[in-house]
Design a protein around this motif. Structure first.
Motif, mmCIF file in Angstrom:
data_model
loop_
_atom_site.group_PDB
_atom_site.id
_atom_site.type_symbol
_atom_site.label_atom_id
_atom_site.label_comp_id
_atom_site.label_asym_id
_atom_site.label_seq_id
_atom_site.Cartn_x
_atom_site.Cartn_y
_atom_site.Cartn_z
ATOM 1 N N LEU A 256 0.970 -1.055 0.002
ATOM 2 C CA LEU A 256 0.117 -0.075 0.054
ATOM 3 C C LEU A 256 0.865 1.217 0.154
ATOM 4 O O LEU A 256 1.824 1.547 0.769
ATOM 5 N N GLY A 257 0.556 2.084 -0.937
ATOM 6 C CA GLY A 257 0.934 3.532 -0.861
ATOM 7 C C GLY A 257 2.332 3.655 -1.779
ATOM 8 O O GLY A 257 3.030 2.848 -1.898
ATOM 9 N N THR A 258 2.360 4.890 -2.262
ATOM 10 C CA THR A 258 3.649 5.267 -2.950
ATOM 11 C C THR A 258 4.897 4.984 -2.419
ATOM 12 O O THR A 258 5.748 4.321 -2.943
ATOM 13 N N PRO A 259 5.142 5.594 -1.174
ATOM 14 C CA PRO A 259 6.376 5.192 -0.610
ATOM 15 C C PRO A 259 6.732 3.676 -0.318
ATOM 16 O O PRO A 259 8.076 3.305 -0.857
ATOM 17 N N ALA A 260 5.930 2.700 -0.056
ATOM 18 C CA ALA A 260 6.145 1.344 -0.014
ATOM 19 C C ALA A 260 6.386 0.781 -1.345
ATOM 20 O O ALA A 260 7.283 0.003 -1.799
ATOM 21 N N MET A 261 5.759 1.415 -2.508
ATOM 22 C CA MET A 261 5.869 0.777 -3.848
ATOM 23 C C MET A 261 7.125 1.059 -4.390
ATOM 24 O O MET A 261 7.644 0.501 -5.098
ATOM 25 N N ALA A 262 7.461 2.394 -3.990
ATOM 26 C CA ALA A 262 9.023 2.939 -4.452
ATOM 27 C C ALA A 262 9.878 2.261 -3.724
ATOM 28 O O ALA A 262 10.832 1.709 -4.598
ATOM 29 N N GLU A 263 9.750 1.360 -2.608
ATOM 30 C CA GLU A 263 10.815 0.783 -1.873
ATOM 31 C C GLU A 263 10.904 -0.587 -2.751
ATOM 32 O O GLU A 263 12.011 -1.005 -2.755
ATOM 33 N N VAL A 264 9.838 -1.019 -3.106
ATOM 34 C CA VAL A 264 9.836 -2.340 -3.747
ATOM 35 C C VAL A 264 10.271 -2.145 -5.319
ATOM 36 O O VAL A 264 11.023 -3.188 -5.440
ATOM 37 N N SER A 265 9.863 -1.169 -5.778
ATOM 38 C CA SER A 265 10.272 -0.930 -7.128
ATOM 39 C C SER A 265 11.796 -0.786 -7.171
ATOM 40 O O SER A 265 12.629 -1.327 -8.301
ATOM 41 N N ALA A 266 12.396 -0.107 -6.280
ATOM 42 C CA ALA A 266 13.691 -0.196 -6.159
ATOM 43 C C ALA A 266 14.648 -1.446 -5.873
ATOM 44 O O ALA A 266 15.863 -1.420 -6.462
ATOM 45 N N ARG A 267 14.051 -2.503 -5.681
ATOM 46 C CA ARG A 267 14.724 -3.505 -5.273
ATOM 47 C C ARG A 267 14.377 -4.804 -6.041
ATOM 48 O O ARG A 267 14.633 -6.064 -5.537
ATOM 49 N N THR A 268 13.576 -4.545 -7.145
ATOM 50 C CA THR A 268 13.025 -5.706 -8.192
ATOM 51 C C THR A 268 13.127 -5.230 -9.489
ATOM 52 O O THR A 268 12.953 -4.035 -9.714
ATOM 53 N N ASP A 269 13.316 -5.981 -10.491
ATOM 54 C CA ASP A 269 13.113 -5.593 -11.791
ATOM 55 C C ASP A 269 11.729 -6.018 -12.516
ATOM 56 O O ASP A 269 11.534 -5.646 -13.335
ATOM 57 N N ILE A 270 10.791 -6.501 -11.772
ATOM 58 C CA ILE A 270 9.429 -6.729 -11.880
ATOM 59 C C ILE A 270 8.791 -5.277 -12.175
ATOM 60 O O ILE A 270 8.769 -4.620 -11.059
ATOM 61 N N PRO A 271 8.163 -5.333 -13.229
ATOM 62 C CA PRO A 271 7.272 -3.834 -13.177
ATOM 63 C C PRO A 271 6.122 -3.983 -12.345
ATOM 64 O O PRO A 271 5.428 -4.822 -11.851
ATOM 65 N N LEU A 272 5.913 -2.831 -11.923
ATOM 66 C CA LEU A 272 4.779 -2.604 -10.746
ATOM 67 C C LEU A 272 3.747 -1.834 -11.356
ATOM 68 O O LEU A 272 3.838 -0.931 -11.995
ATOM 69 N N ALA A 273 2.323 -2.198 -11.253
ATOM 70 C CA ALA A 273 1.195 -1.654 -11.844
ATOM 71 C C ALA A 273 0.535 -1.386 -10.652
ATOM 72 O O ALA A 273 0.589 -1.739 -9.454
ATOM 73 N N THR A 274 -0.257 -0.149 -10.908
ATOM 74 C CA THR A 274 -1.200 0.360 -9.777
ATOM 75 C C THR A 274 -2.457 0.810 -10.307
ATOM 76 O O THR A 274 -2.665 1.370 -11.523
ATOM 77 N N ASN A 275 -3.470 0.678 -9.423
ATOM 78 C CA ASN A 275 -4.795 1.167 -9.537
ATOM 79 C C ASN A 275 -5.282 1.791 -8.230
ATOM 80 O O ASN A 275 -6.359 2.029 -8.112
ATOM 81 N N MET A 276 -4.225 1.891 -7.250
ATOM 82 C CA MET A 276 -4.682 2.065 -5.986
ATOM 83 C C MET A 276 -3.615 3.533 -5.475
ATOM 84 O O MET A 276 -4.469 4.396 -4.809
ATOM 85 N N CYS A 277 -2.454 3.632 -5.815
ATOM 86 C CA CYS A 277 -1.752 4.606 -5.320
ATOM 87 C C CYS A 277 -1.470 5.675 -6.315
ATOM 88 O O CYS A 277 -1.196 6.911 -6.008
ATOM 89 N N VAL A 278 -1.977 5.620 -7.611
ATOM 90 C CA VAL A 278 -2.139 6.520 -8.648
ATOM 91 C C VAL A 278 -3.528 6.546 -9.171
ATOM 92 O O VAL A 278 -3.889 5.694 -10.010
ATOM 93 N N THR A 279 -4.239 7.156 -8.470
ATOM 94 C CA THR A 279 -5.847 7.363 -8.884
ATOM 95 C C THR A 279 -6.455 8.585 -9.336
ATOM 96 O O THR A 279 -7.370 8.925 -9.408
#
Length: 430
Positions: A256-279
């Motif tokens: 949940l949330g942009t800060p947590a998504m950013a942390e995951v994104s920085a540590r994985t190569d899998i693309p992250l999608a959202t319909n929750m933190c960017v609405t």
């Protein structure tokens, strides 16, 4: 040609919904939708559709009154200063609305946009019918003749709990990897889907990893997505990303949330999608500059309509972010609107989501069809769909006869019919 709006009809309905499981609970046996009809002095009627919970209906009524007497071409006024005080009305409904936890925190302004979207679509449909052109032409013209959709897989009970009034369905249960694969095969046989999205956040992550692995084995090379609706911590998200990195097209809202998504994104190569933190447009800057998401799943309902969807797609393209479309429980009017706007987006990078195959009921004279997982873009005037008054009346009577228990979606309440002690889980759940 007289394009003055002479009548706006709002019809709340209840539509049958199967027992589909998610992080919040289970779908109720019937879900509320709102059908909007905008009629002009020449007798042309445009159709729109949005969420039908009480808070949406309460906002739609004053908007319908103010639209009457205006030209149906004055779509901009819906979002202009002339109706700005509807935002105040929204705050009176709720300053912070619980949207079931599945679409991110919903503010009053997002609620307002969800209502406005149905009116915008209805006005565009009426314009297209009046001018003899399809809606996609009003948006600048289509760049593809069909739009690809993804099979939307759910963990699912065989039926709603005993004693609960519900419509039967023939999908059967899907509570383990074998059940998920069987469901995917049924979607492929019936509709020809070639990509698959699993709604997760229901079972412990290892079980959902096993389900995605089973899908990858059964459908080698097919795009796969997993969406736990923010049910995982950052560390759990990273664990799942590592386990499924070789098979996932993208991982949707693992945390949940942009800060947590950013942390995951920085540590994985899998693309992250959202319909929750960017609405909303206001959430874009932080998410994009922090590289928190690589794919945005637009939903024309809560972004404010089809034109806003095109604006979002242009911003995503400017930042090198992929775009596709989110889906909630919807009928054919919304699917037609999704298809028209998707047909006009040049850089539509992924197959769109759609709940439509799960809905056994509709208000249209003819259901939209999936062929090889795609919906053909209609070139008929407007959206290219027609309302069936008898079907609309039947579903409205179901709403009118309800005691109020089903007029607002509540997945946790539906779960308590089977598990009386159920409470909405605190996130992250794992």
């Amino acid at each position: 040609m007289n394009l003055t709006v002479t009548d706006v009809r709002l019809t709340p309905i209840l539509v049958a919904d199967p027992p589909l499981l998610n992080a919040q609970g289970v779908h109720q046996p019937y879900t509320p939708r709102l059908i909007v009809e905008v009629e002009t002095a020449d007798g042309v009627t445009g159709l729109g559709e949005t969420y039908g919970d009480t808070k949406y209906l309460e906002l739609a009524r004053p908007l319908a009154e103010r639209l009457t007497g205006r030209p149906v071409t004055d779509v901009n006024i819906l979002f202009g200063a002339g109706l700005a005080d509807l935002a105040v009305d929204a705050n009176q409904v709720a300053a912070e609305v619980d949207a079931g936890g599945l679409r991110g925190a919903q503010t009053a302004d997002k609620l307002r946009l969800s209502v406005l979207s149905a009116f915008e679509v209805a006005c565009l449909d009426a314009q297209g019918k009046a001018f003899g052109v399809p809606v996609h032409a009003l948006l600048g013209g289509k760049v593809r003749d069909s739009v690809e959709y993804s099979a939307y897989l759910f963990y699912k009970w065989a039926a709603h709990p005993a004693g609960v009034t519900a419509e039967p369905d023939d999908w059967g249960a899907a509570l383990d990897p074998a059940g998920v694969v069987a469901q995917a095969r049924a979607f492929t046989e019936r509709y020809g889907f070639r990509s698959f999205k699993l709604k997760g956040g229901v079972f412990p992550p290892d079980e959902e990893i096993a389900a995605v692995r089973a899908l990858a084995e059964a459908f080698p090379g097919h795009p796969l997505r997993l969406d736990p609706n923010g049910a995982w911590s950052v560390e759990t998200s990273l664990k799942v990303a590592k386990e499924l990195g070789d098979v996932l097209e993208y991982l949707e809202d693992p945390t949940l949330g942009t800060p947590a998504m950013a942390e995951v994104s920085a540590r994985t190569d899998i693309p992250l999608a959202t319909n929750m933190c960017v609405t909303t447009f206001g959430e874009i800057r932080e998410a994009f500059t922090r590289d928190a998401v690589q794919v945005v799943l637009s939903d024309h309902h809560y972004w404010g309509g089809l034109r806003a969807t095109r604006h979002l797609a242009a911003l995503c393209d400017a930042f090198g972010v992929g775009v596709s479309m989110h889906s909630n429980t919807h009928l054919g009017i919304s699917l037609a609107a999704m298809t028209h706007v998707a047909a006009t987006v040049p850089h539509l990078h992924h197959a769109c989501d759609s709940h439509y195959p799960w809905q056994s009921e509709d208000v249209l004279t003819e259901r939209l069809a999936f062929t090889d997982g795609r919906v053909t873009v209609s070139d008929a005037p407007g959206l290219g769909v027609a309302l069936d008054p008898e079907k609309l009346d039947r579903l409205h009577r179901r709403w009118a006869e309800d005691d109020g228990a089903l007029r607002d979606r509540d997945d946790a309440a539906a779960m308590r019919a089977a598990e009386p002690e159920w409470r909405t889980p605190v996130m992250p759940r794992w």
